[in-house]
Design a protein around this motif. Structure first.
Motif, PDB file in Angstrom:
ATOM      1  N   ALA A 144      -1.353   0.174  -7.394  1.00  0.00           N
ATOM      2  CA  ALA A 144      -0.629   0.054  -6.118  1.00  0.00           C
ATOM      3  C   ALA A 144       0.471  -0.999  -6.144  1.00  0.00           C
ATOM      4  O   ALA A 144       1.237  -1.123  -5.182  1.00  0.00           O
ATOM      5  CB  ALA A 144      -1.614  -0.267  -4.995  1.00  0.00           C
ATOM      6  N   ILE A 145       0.579  -1.770  -7.204  1.00  0.00           N
ATOM      7  CA  ILE A 145       1.551  -2.870  -7.255  1.00  0.00           C
ATOM      8  C   ILE A 145       2.975  -2.328  -7.373  1.00  0.00           C
ATOM      9  O   ILE A 145       3.249  -1.423  -8.164  1.00  0.00           O
ATOM     10  CB  ILE A 145       1.232  -3.816  -8.423  1.00  0.00           C
ATOM     11  N   THR A 146       3.869  -2.876  -6.549  1.00  0.00           N
ATOM     12  CA  THR A 146       5.301  -2.566  -6.608  1.00  0.00           C
ATOM     13  C   THR A 146       6.076  -3.879  -6.671  1.00  0.00           C
ATOM     14  O   THR A 146       5.491  -4.967  -6.651  1.00  0.00           O
ATOM     15  CB  THR A 146       5.756  -1.760  -5.378  1.00  0.00           C
ATOM     16  N   ASN A 147       7.391  -3.761  -6.697  1.00  0.00           N
ATOM     17  CA  ASN A 147       8.197  -4.985  -6.710  1.00  0.00           C
ATOM     18  C   ASN A 147       8.190  -5.701  -5.362  1.00  0.00           C
ATOM     19  O   ASN A 147       8.744  -6.792  -5.235  1.00  0.00           O
ATOM     20  CB  ASN A 147       9.632  -4.700  -7.165  1.00  0.00           C
ATOM     21  N   LYS A 148       7.558  -5.092  -4.351  1.00  0.00           N
ATOM     22  CA  LYS A 148       7.435  -5.731  -3.043  1.00  0.00           C
ATOM     23  C   LYS A 148       6.080  -6.411  -2.843  1.00  0.00           C
ATOM     24  O   LYS A 148       5.880  -7.103  -1.842  1.00  0.00           O
ATOM     25  CB  LYS A 148       7.641  -4.707  -1.920  1.00  0.00           C
ATOM     26  N   THR A 149       5.165  -6.216  -3.772  1.00  0.00           N
ATOM     27  CA  THR A 149       3.820  -6.756  -3.599  1.00  0.00           C
ATOM     28  C   THR A 149       3.840  -8.279  -3.659  1.00  0.00           C
ATOM     29  O   THR A 149       4.374  -8.872  -4.597  1.00  0.00           O
ATOM     30  CB  THR A 149       2.865  -6.217  -4.673  1.00  0.00           C
ATOM     31  N   LYS A 150       3.249  -8.909  -2.648  1.00  0.00           N
ATOM     32  CA  LYS A 150       3.212 -10.369  -2.545  1.00  0.00           C
ATOM     33  C   LYS A 150       1.814 -10.936  -2.791  1.00  0.00           C
ATOM     34  O   LYS A 150       1.664 -12.042  -3.321  1.00  0.00           O
ATOM     35  CB  LYS A 150       3.679 -10.791  -1.147  1.00  0.00           C
ATOM     36  N   ALA A 151       0.793 -10.188  -2.360  1.00  0.00           N
ATOM     37  CA  ALA A 151      -0.561 -10.741  -2.400  1.00  0.00           C
ATOM     38  C   ALA A 151      -1.588  -9.630  -2.472  1.00  0.00           C
ATOM     39  O   ALA A 151      -1.289  -8.451  -2.220  1.00  0.00           O
ATOM     40  CB  ALA A 151      -0.820 -11.617  -1.171  1.00  0.00           C
ATOM     41  N   ILE A 152      -2.799 -10.023  -2.808  1.00  0.00           N
ATOM     42  CA  ILE A 152      -3.978  -9.152  -2.774  1.00  0.00           C
ATOM     43  C   ILE A 152      -4.995  -9.819  -1.860  1.00  0.00           C
ATOM     44  O   ILE A 152      -5.295 -11.003  -2.022  1.00  0.00           O
ATOM     45  CB  ILE A 152      -4.598  -8.992  -4.175  1.00  0.00           C
TER      46      ILE A 152
END
Length: 389
Positions: A122-130
């Protein structure tokens, strides 16, 4: 012989307060501090010491604490945060409060926790946190999630509302993520009435968390842009009034002394459930990850549809007819009308939806008597046999 109907409803969870707890709150009421004061600091220290974290920041409730963690992590508009759909609304709502976008990753069908493989996908270049959720008290696969977070420069927040006192790979929950949230709602392991805490080892997060719960304000001279005198304070960011009171904290301090005993009793009840219910065909009992040592906030069973003639609703209502206060944890968040209005659709997380269709939570709390436990077991067996194919 059918079990008897109980005279009153046995809830799925309930606090256990004694005279020591009551006296602790009364002592605060007779003191000079009833809102944030020395009891809050004592409670924070007690939680931090218990889990082995450097810092703890107490909030008015768990939702506020999660909101604070999202703020401290720098989540804002255009940021995506990966989280589990099988959780209470507060987890993903805290992302929305900051203008971020929740991205739901599917669960592992053995543990019902978020799948690290699905996080990675699910990670994209917009992912900030989990934000990973320790469902039922079982810790997430923190080693794998931490590695994913490090590899992609993401903040790892552990929603440990269910897992105070649990451990993973020999380490206490509270030491596994960048920030960890514990909840102190009455059904949790210990209670402050309402309340939440974020623990962290990072001083920058700690300072942000302190400011955020108090209107974004500081009185620390070294943090100020200017200093007009001893009365002076500065608002340096847009924070909230999320402070915990000394009344809440005093109750928490007293309750923390009982935490290990409460967890021990939860594990005794789970052992009885596991031993007595394991032979029922089609009834799936909770499974633990090999590295996890759950603190057992919830005990969730699944009635597999192809083994029972009744629907989950029929089985649920049959259990309730005996005054066994079963519940369901949780409806996939993205199926809620508000989230559908944001564009989320069914089918995003097939495992989560399959889990939801079959899950029922049995009562589990330390104050349950052996008779209470026996009643639950007898009713589950009777209802399961009644609807068995």
């Amino acid at each position: 012989m059918k079990p008897e109907i109980r005279s009153s409803m046995l809830p799925y969870g309930q606090q256990w307060l004694d005279e020591d707890d009551i006296n602790a709150v009364v002592k605060v009421l007779r003191s000079d501090f009833i809102t944030q004061g020395p009891a809050v600091r004592e409670f924070e220290a007690k939680v931090a010491n218990y889990v082995g974290a450097k810092y703890a920041v107490a909030y008015a409730n768990g939702t506020a604490a999660l909101h604070g963690a999202c703020y401290a992590a720098g989540i804002g508009p255009d940021d995506e945060v990966i989280t589990s759909p099988i959780t209470f609304l507060a987890t993903s709502n805290s992302v929305l409060y900051q203008g971020g976008t929740p991205v739901f990753a599917d669960i592992d069908m053995n543990t019902y926790n978020i799948s690290p493989d699905k996080i990675q996908a699910a990670i994209t270049n917009k992912t900030k946190a989990i934000i990973a959720v320790d469902l039922t008290g079982q810790p997430v696969e923190a080693d794998r999630i931490s590695m994913i977070a490090r590899n992609h420069n993401l903040v790892f927040i552990q929603d440990a509302a269910h897992s105070l006192g649990a451990s993973y790979d020999g380490k206490k929950v509270g030491t596994l993520a960048d920030m960890t949230m514990f909840s102190f709602h009455p059904v949790k392991h210990v209670t402050t009435g309402e309340g939440g805490v974020i623990v962290t080892d990072d001083e920058t997060y700690y300072r942000r968390l302190l400011q955020f719960r108090n209107h974004g304000m500081t009185r620390e001279p070294e943090e100020m842009m200017r200093n007009d005198g001893p009365w002076y304070y500065e608002m340096q960011s847009l924070g909230y009034n999320y402070r915990m009171t000394d009344m809440q904290a005093a109750l928490g301090v007293s309750q923390m002394d009982k935490l290990d005993g409460f967890i021990m009793r939860r594990r005794e009840i789970v052992k009885a459930y596991n031993e007595q219910l394991s032979d029922i065909k089609g009834l799936v009992l909770p499974q633990q990850h090999p590295k996890a040592d759950s603190s057992w906030h919830l005990y969730v069973v699944r009635f597999l549809a192809d083994c029972f003639d009744g629907s989950r609703r029929e089985i649920f209502e049959a259990l309730r007819q005996y005054n066994i206060g079963v519940n369901v944890h949780y409806i996939p968040v993205y199926l809620q009308p508000y989230y559908k209005g944001l564009g989320y659709t069914e089918g995003i997380c097939p495992n989560a939806e399959a889990y939801y269709e079959t899950a029922i939570t049995l009562p589990l709390f330390p104050k349950m008597s052996d008779k209470d436990v026996s009643d639950v077991i007898a009713v589950v067996i009777e209802v399961a046999l009644r609807y068995a194919r």
